[in-house]
Design an enzyme around this catalytic site. Structure first.
Site, PDB file in Angstrom:
ATOM      1  N   LYS A  10       0.005 -47.717 -39.320  1.00 24.56           N
ATOM      2  CA  LYS A  10       0.891 -46.291 -38.795  1.00 24.56           C
ATOM      3  C   LYS A  10       1.586 -46.806 -37.467  1.00 24.56           C
ATOM      4  CE  LYS A  10      -2.649 -42.749 -40.453  1.00 24.56           C
ATOM      5  NZ  LYS A  10      -3.256 -41.892 -40.141  1.00 24.56           N
TER       6      LYS A  10
ATOM      7  N   SER B  60      -5.279 -36.726 -41.643  1.00 23.13           N
ATOM      8  CA  SER B  60      -4.593 -37.121 -40.509  1.00 23.13           C
ATOM      9  C   SER B  60      -3.273 -36.631 -40.067  1.00 23.13           C
ATOM     10  CB  SER B  60      -4.534 -38.766 -40.564  1.00 23.13           C
ATOM     11  OG  SER B  60      -3.570 -38.872 -41.611  1.00 23.13           O
TER      12      SER B  60
END
EC number: 3.4.21.53
Length: 773
Positions: free
Chosen positions: A720, A677
Site C-alpha cells: 500500500k 481496510s
C-alpha cells in the site's frame, strides 16, 4: 586263550588293510623295516605277525600306532618287483595277541599268544550262520559290488568262525570296524555283530542309491535346462536378440553390486533377481519384477554432494540471481551457518508463499546453486490421487513409484534441494487425500523412514532440503502448514522491478531474441512506464513478456529498416506496444469534498482506491456500488452507524438520515473489491460529504473501523505504501498497531512518505480533513 608263548616272530604293520584267518591275500611291501621283517621270516619258517595301523597316514609307526590283536600268517610266495618293492602272498592262520615288543632297529619283533575261538550252542550258531548268509545275499543284491561266484563260495563254508571272517572281509567297512570283528573271540557274538553291521550297510547302500537317483535327476534336469538354454541362445541369436534373459540377469546382478545399497535393500534386490530368473519372460510378472529391480538400482542410497558452506559465496550467488527478497536470503544463510557449526542438521522445510511471478521457483534453484546441491522439481498442481505421492502397489497394472521417489531418482543424490511446486493446488477426492500423504514427507521426525507403496522398503529423506511454493496459504491444510517454515514473498516494488528489468530480464531477452547489447537501449523512463502502465502484477512475469515484445519489435526494425541501433524512450514505447493497458491511481489535483483516497492490497500488489460519497434528498437509504464484497459493505455500514451515533460531536445535523439518501461508490466497478481496510476511508468520505469539509489531496489512508470508531490493524502495508508513493501521495494514515511493519518498507519509499499512526477515527478526521476557516 592259551598260555603257551610262541617264540618271537617278525611283525608287519599294514596300512589300510586287515587279514583274517583262512584268508589268502597279496600284499605289496615297500618300507625298509617291513622288507627286513619279510626277509627274516623267509629265513626262519615263513611265519609273520600281521596287524593293522591305527592311522593310515603314519609312515614310521611305533608300538603305540598299531593294534595289539592281529593275525598270524604264513608267507606262501615272495616276488621282488622292478621298483624295489616286494609282493608277497600270505595265508591267515589264526588270531594272535601281542604279548611283548622286542626292540630291534632293523624290523619289528614281537612275542604273542594265540587267541582261541570260543564256541556256544551249536543250534544257535547254525541259526546265526543261516541268518548271516541270508542278510549277506540281500546285501549283495542291493549293493551289486560283489559277484555271484563269491556268494556261492561263501555258501560252501560250514565253519561258523571262518564264515564270519570271510563275510566281513567282503564288506565295505572301515578298518576300525573290521578290527572290532577280529578282536571278538566268541563266535556267536561275532556272528551277531556282523549281522548288525550288514544291516547298517544295507541302510547306507539304500541311502546311497536314493541320493544317487536324486543327483541323477538333478543332473538330468540341469543338463536339460542347459540344453534348452543353449537352444534359446541360438534362437535369440538368429532373431538378433543379444544374450537374451541370461544377459539381462548378469547385467542386473552387476548393477546391484555397484549400487552401494544398504544390506537389507541389497538382500531384497537379490531375492527379486532370483525370482526374475525363474519366471518365464512371457509372464506378466516378469516385467513387474524387472521394473522393480531397475528402480532399486537407480535410486540413490548413499551418493551425496558435499555442501559448500562458504557463507560469502552463497550470499554472492543469491544476490546475483535475485534482487531484494532479503528475508529468504537471510534464512538460507542462517541454515548454512548452523550446518557449518554442527556438521549435521536435518534438512529444513521452507514454504515460499507469494503471488505468481515473484521468483519462488527460481529462488529454489538459486538455493541449490549456492549450496552446490542437485536440484529437482515436482509440480503438485492438480494432484488428486494419494498414489501420486506414495506410489502404487506393485499388484496394479502399470504401477510406479510416487513423485517423491521419482524426484530422488532424477536428483541422483540423497541430499538435493527438492522443490514441491504449487503445494496449495493439491485437491482431495475419492482416490485419497494427497496432502495427508505429504505429512510424512514433510515431517522432519518421520521422513527418515519414508515408505513408498511401490518400493515397499523405507527410504531416508532426512538429508533432503525441501522447498515448497504456494500462492495462497489459506488453501494449505493446517497440519501440513504446521510442518513447514513459511516465508512470505509479498511482491516487488517499482524500484525493485526497475532493477530486475535492467539487471536480469532485459539482458536475458536481448540474448534470446538474437540481439546485441549495443543494438538496443531501453531508457529508464520507458521502463518505468512499462512497469506502471503495461503491467499490473506482484511479480515480473508479465514485465518479462512485455520486454520480450519490445525486443522482437526492435529486431524487426533493425532487420527491415537496416538500422544499427534502436533507442526506446517513453514516447517510443507507445509506438512499439500500443496504448497503455492499465492506468495507475494518482493523487487528486485538488482537495475534494466527499472523496477520500484509500490504499488497497491486491494480488498484483498495491493500488490506490478512490471512494466517493454523494448526498441527495431522501429518507436515509444507503446505496453501495462498485462490485463490493460482503466485508467491504459491512465496513460501510459500520462507518455509517458510527457517524450517526456521533453526529453532534462531528458537527453533523442529527436528522440527516431523515432528509438525505447516501450513495457510496468505488470506481472501476468491473473489478471485485473486498476487505476491511477501507473502513476509515469510507468514514472519512462520509464525514467530508456531510460536513462539507474537503479531504486533503495528498493523504492516503488504510485501516479497519469498529462501531466505536477504533482503528484496527490491516495487512499489506508495504504494498500500500508503494502504491501511495507511485500515486504521488505524501502522507499515509495507518493503524498504530501496524508501526512494526514500517521496517519492511524500502528506505527510499519510507523517506518520501509521512506516516501517521492512529488509534481512533477522530485522529483520522483531524489529519485527513481540511480545517474549517
Amino acid at each position: 586263550m592259551t598260555d603257551t608263548t610262541i617264540k618271537q616272530i617278525p611283525l608287519l604293520p599294514l596300512r589300510g588293510l586287515l587279514v583274517y584267518p583262512s584268508m589268502v591275500m597279496h600284499l605289496d611291501v615297500g618300507r625298509d623295516k617291513s622288507v627286513n621283517a619279510i626277509e627274516n621270516a623267509m629265513v626262519e619258517d615263513n611265519i609273520i605277525f600281521l596287524t593293522a595301523q591305527k592311522e593310515v597316514s603314519v609312515d614310521e609307526p611305533t608300538t603305540d600306532d598299531i593294534y595289539t590283536i592281529g593275525t598270524v600268517a604264513k608267507i606262501k610266495q615272495m616276488l621282488k618287483l622292478p621298483n624295489g618293492t616286494i609282493r608277497i602272498l600270505v595265508e591267515g592262520l589264526y588270531r594272535g595277541k601281542i604279548d611283548e615288543h622286542i626292540e630291534d632297529d632293523e624290523y619289528f619283533k614281537v612275542k604273542f599268544n594265540e587267541v582261541e575261538e570260543e564256541h556256544g550252542d551249536q543250534n544257535e550258531e547254525e541259526a546265526l550262520m543261516r541268518n548271516l548268509l541270508e542278510q549277506f545275499e540281500q546285501y549283495i543284491k542291493v549293493s551289486k559290488k560283489i559277484s555271484d561266484e563269491t556268494l556261492a563260495s561263501v555258501k560252501d563254508i560250514d565253519v561258523p568262525g571262518r564264515l564270519a571272517d570271510i563275510v566281513t572281509s567282503h564288506l565295505s567297512l572301515k578298518i576300525k570296524d573290521k578290527q572290532e570283528v577280529l578282536e571278538i573271540a566268541n563266535v556267536p557274538d561275532r556272528l551277531k555283530h556282523i549281522i548288525e553291521l550288514i544291516n547298517n550297510e544295507k541302510e547306507v547302500v539304500h541311502l546311497e542309491k536314493k541320493i544317487g537317483q536324486q543327483v541323477k535327476k538333478s543332473m538330468e534336469r540341469t543338463q536339460k535346462e542347459y540344453y534348452l538354454r543353449e537352444q534359446m541362445k541360438a534362437i535369440q541369436k538368429e532373431l538378433g536378440e543379444k544374450d537374451g534373459k541370461s544377459g539381462e540377469i548378469a547385467e542386473l546382478k552387476e548393477r546391484i553390486e555397484n549400487a552401494n545399497m544398504p544390506e537389507r535393500i541389497e538382500a531384497v534386490a537379490y531375492k527379486e533377481l532370483d525370482r526374475y530368473e525363474k519366471i518365464p519372460s512371457s509372464s506378466a510378472e516378469s516385467s513387474v519384477i524387472r521394473n522393480y529391480i531397475e528402480w532399486l538400482v537407480v535410486l540413490p542410497w548413499t551418493e551425496e554432494t558435499v555442501d559448500n558452506l562458504d557463507i560469502p559465496h552463497a550470499e554472492q550467488i543469491l544476490n546475483e540471481d535475485h534482487y531484494g527478497l532479503d528475508k529468504v536470503k537471510e534464512r538460507i544463510l542462517e541454515y548454512l551457518a548452523v550446518q557449518k557449526l554442527t556438521e549435521s542438521i536435518k534438512g529444513p522445510i521452507l514454504c515460499l508463499v507469494g503471488p505468481p511471478g515473484v521468483g519462488k521457483t527460481s529462488l529454489a534453484k538459486s538455493i541449490a546453486r549456492s549450496m552446490d546441491r542437485n536440484f529437482v522439481r515436482a509440480s503438485l498442481g492438480g494432484v488428486r490421487d494419494e498414489a501420486e505421492i506414495r506410489g502404487h502397489r506393485r499388484t496394479y497394472v502399470g504401477a510406479m513409484p510416487g513423485r517423491i521417489i521419482q524426484g530422488m531418482k532424477k536428483a541422483e543424490t540423497v541430499n538435493p534441494v527438492f522443490l514441491l511446486d504449487e503445494i496449495d493446488k493439491m485437491a482431495s477426492d475419492f482416490r485419497g487425500d494427497p496432502s495427508s500423504a505429504m505429512l510424512e514427507v514433510l515431517d522432519p521426525e518421520q521422513n527418515s523412514n519414508f515408505s513408498d507403496h511401490f518400493i515397499e522398503e523405507t527410504y531416508d529423506l532426512s538429508n533432503v532440503m525441501f522447498v515448497a511454493t504456494a500462492n495462497n496459504m489459506a488453501t494449505i491444510p493446517g497440519p501440513l502448514l504446521d510442518r513447514m517454515e513459511v516465508i512470505t514473498i509479498a511482491g516487488y516494488t517499482e524500484v525493485e522491478k526497475l532493477h530486475i528489468a535492467k539487471e536480469h530480464l532485459l539482458p536475458k531477452q536481448i540474448k534470446e531474441n538474437g540481439l546485441k547489447k549495443s543494438q538496443l537501449q531501453v531508457r529508464e523512463d520507458a521502463l518505468l512506464k512499462l512497469v506502471r502502465q503495461y503491467t499490473r502484477e506482484a511479480g515480473v512475469r508479465g514485465l518479462e513478456r512485455e520486454l520480450a515484445a519490445v525486443c522482437r519489435k526492435a529486431a524487426k526494425i533493425l532487420v527491415s529498416e537496416d538500422k544499427k541501433r534502436v533507442v526506446v524512450t517513453e514516447k517510443k514505447l507507445e509506438t512499439l506496444l500500443g496504448r497503455p493497458k492499465y492506468r495507475y491511481g494518482q493523487a487528486e489535483k485538488e482537495n475534494q469534498v466527499g472523496t477520500a483516497t484509500g490504499l488497497a492490497y491486491t494480488s498484483a500488489g498495491g493500488d490506490t482506491l478512490s471512494i466517493e460519497v454523494s448526498l441527495y434528498p431522501g429518507k436515509g437509504k444507503l446505496t453501495l456500488t462498485g462490485k463490493l464484497g460482503d466485508v467491504m459493505k459491512e465496513s460501510a455500514q459500520a462507518a455509517f452507524s458510527y457517524i450517526r451515533s456521533r453526529a453532534e460531536e462531528l458537527q453533523i445535523d442529527p436528522e440527516f438520515p431523515d432528509k438525505n439518501d447516501i450513495h457510496i461508490h468505488v470506481p472501476e466497478g468491473a473489478t471485485p473489491k473486498d476487505g476491511p481496510s477501507a473502513g476509515i476511508t469510507m468514514a472519512t468520505a462520509l464525514v467530508s460529504a456531510l460536513t462539507g469539509r474537503p479531504v486533503r489531496k495528498e493523504v492516503g489512508m488504510t485501516g479497519e473501523i469498529t462501531l466505536r470508531g477504533r482503528v484496527l490493524p490491516i495487512g499489506g502495508l508495504k504494498e500500500k505504501s508503494l502504491s501511495a508513493h507511485r500515486a504521488g501521495l505524501t502522507t499515509v494514515i495507518m493503524p498504530a498497531d501496524n508501526e512494526k511493519d514500517l521496517e519492511d518498507i524500502p528506505e527510499s519509499v519510507r523517506d518520501s512518505l509521512t506516516y501517521i499512526p492512529v488509534h481512533h477515527l477522530d485522529e483520522v478526521l483531524d489529519k485527513a480533513l481540511v480545517e474549517e476557516k
